[in-house]
Design an enzyme around this catalytic site. Sequence first.
Site, short mmCIF file in Angstrom:
data_model
loop_
_atom_site.label_atom_id
_atom_site.label_comp_id
_atom_site.label_asym_id
_atom_site.label_seq_id
_atom_site.Cartn_x
_atom_site.Cartn_y
_atom_site.Cartn_z
N SER A 189 -46.94 41.14 -32.69
CA SER A 189 -45.54 40.84 -33.01
C SER A 189 -44.66 42.08 -32.83
CB SER A 189 -45.46 40.37 -34.46
OG SER A 189 -44.13 40.43 -34.94
N TYR A 233 -38.92 39.80 -30.09
CA TYR A 233 -37.74 39.25 -30.73
C TYR A 233 -36.54 39.91 -30.06
CZ TYR A 233 -39.99 37.00 -34.79
OH TYR A 233 -40.71 36.18 -35.61
N HIS A 273 -42.50 27.55 -35.60
CA HIS A 273 -42.69 28.82 -36.30
C HIS A 273 -43.52 28.62 -37.58
CE1 HIS A 273 -40.87 32.94 -35.68
NE2 HIS A 273 -41.48 33.13 -36.83
C1 LIG Z 1 -46.90 35.57 -41.92
C2 LIG Z 1 -46.36 35.07 -40.61
C3 LIG Z 1 -45.60 35.92 -39.83
C4 LIG Z 1 -45.11 35.47 -38.61
N1 LIG Z 1 -44.42 36.34 -37.80
C5 LIG Z 1 -44.07 35.96 -36.56
C6 LIG Z 1 -43.52 36.90 -35.66
O1 LIG Z 1 -43.35 38.07 -35.97
N2 LIG Z 1 -43.16 36.45 -34.42
C7 LIG Z 1 -43.34 35.13 -34.04
O2 LIG Z 1 -42.99 34.77 -32.91
N3 LIG Z 1 -43.88 34.24 -34.87
C8 LIG Z 1 -44.27 34.62 -36.11
N4 LIG Z 1 -44.89 33.73 -36.93
C9 LIG Z 1 -45.17 32.36 -36.47
C10 LIG Z 1 -46.54 32.30 -35.78
O3 LIG Z 1 -46.52 32.99 -34.55
C11 LIG Z 1 -46.95 30.86 -35.48
O4 LIG Z 1 -45.93 30.21 -34.79
C12 LIG Z 1 -47.29 30.08 -36.76
O5 LIG Z 1 -47.96 30.91 -37.67
C13 LIG Z 1 -48.17 28.89 -36.42
O6 LIG Z 1 -48.43 28.13 -37.56
P1 LIG Z 1 -49.78 28.27 -38.43
O7 LIG Z 1 -49.62 29.52 -39.24
O8 LIG Z 1 -49.77 27.06 -39.26
O9 LIG Z 1 -50.95 28.39 -37.49
C14 LIG Z 1 -45.38 34.14 -38.18
C15 LIG Z 1 -46.14 33.31 -38.98
C16 LIG Z 1 -46.65 33.76 -40.18
C17 LIG Z 1 -47.49 32.83 -41.00
#
Ligand SMILES: Cc1cc2nc3c(=O)[nH]c(=O)nc-3n(C[C@H](O)[C@H](O)[C@H](O)COP(=O)(O)O)c2cc1C
Length: 379
Positions: free
Chosen positions: A107, A130, A276
């Site tokens: 990330s 981002y 997300h």
């Molecule tokens: C703690 C956390 C932080 C996340 N940070 C980002 C991020 O920095 N950039 C991003 O594109 N998605 C981020 N996401 C979304 C994840 O990339 C992904 O889309 C999502 O976790 C998928 O769902 P799941 O956790 O149920 O597998 C984040 C998700 C979580 C749980």
Amino acid sequence: MPTITCVEDLRRLHRRRVPRMFYDYADSGAWEEITYRDNERRFRDIRLRQRVAVDIEHRSLAARMLGEPVAMPVALAPCGMTGMQHPDGEIHAALAAERFGVPFTLSTMSICSIEDVAAHTSRPFWFQLYVMRDREFVARLIDRARDAGCSALVLTLDLQIMGQRHKDIRNGLSTPPRITPATVLDFARRPRWCLGMLGTRRRAFGNVVGHARGAENMKSLGEWSASQLDPTLCWDDVEWIRDRWGGKLVLKGIMEPEDARRAAAVGADAIIVSNHGGRQLDGAPASIDALPAIVDAVGGSLEIWLDGGIRSGQDVLKALAYGATGTMIGRAYLYGLGALGGPGVTRCLELIANELDLTMAFCGIRDVNDVDARVLWSP
Ligand SMILES: Cc1cc2nc3c(=O)[nH]c(=O)nc-3n(C[C@H](O)[C@H](O)[C@H](O)COP(=O)(O)O)c2cc1C
């Protein structure tokens, strides 16, 4: 060591071992968490066709994502602050993914920097971008990812503004964090985590601090983060980023066929059908429910991956059956990391691979690339 038989076991252990502020950050969604919970629940509503007397002896999970061979069609999704779930978390997760043979995505808001992760791994990883208001910073990030050998850019489009997560506000998760007596007590109950964090120098946003103008220390970093998300992001910016990057491009956060067509038109190599993880628009459909219309709209013209709610190998198979060509997991591997560090991520991947393999076998399928809608049962 407790017996770990499923991702839920990892989640429970994660919850015990990691301070509440950071556990809740992982295990939370926006507002009422309707979309977050739907992501998980809608997988459970899908039923599969059991087949018998099919030779299922030699089975294979090997697939390709962006042309790269993968041990199974599952990549680690980008997750901010992974280095707060476990000391040096991004490095441990990237190494676990590398050893298992699946892609890791770093990330923008990671704790370990791009260069740091590259120095500790030997295979290219993917970098998630981002878009910030400071376009010079964005351009430098793209160049840094290229220089570090990243093999794909995952551009996240669904975070032009931040969704509201009640738990983060209540827990004081901000930059810098709001520390109360309750927080101190909670940290004191997790001595292993605290010692680990004292033993590392990686405790701030490694890609940002010292690289972005106005983000020199924790206080200025807070102001920087609050002001930098860019609500003006539009398709012209996507084209600019595509041209600046010049390599494989993945667009993340696509939930509508119209947006998927636009993504195909700008030349994306893959899209990620994603809300997300239910952390942005609460009230959006589960990503598995959004998938079929997107497959109808752009299937065959680019790779279509799905994330959101995948907690087992069976969920992976269901996503493939609905037309995804690959999947990503977020929380599932964070639970592993928070519970047991790098070995916990490996355990998570082993569990998912084993569940995917067994489910294929019960459905009479030997090659993961043959999974399609024929495995779905309907009354
Ligand atoms: C703690 C956390 C932080 C996340 N940070 C980002 C991020 O920095 N950039 C991003 O594109 N998605 C981020 N996401 C979304 C994840 O990339 C992904 O889309 C999502 O976790 C998928 O769902 P799941 O956790 O149920 O597998 C984040 C998700 C979580 C749980």
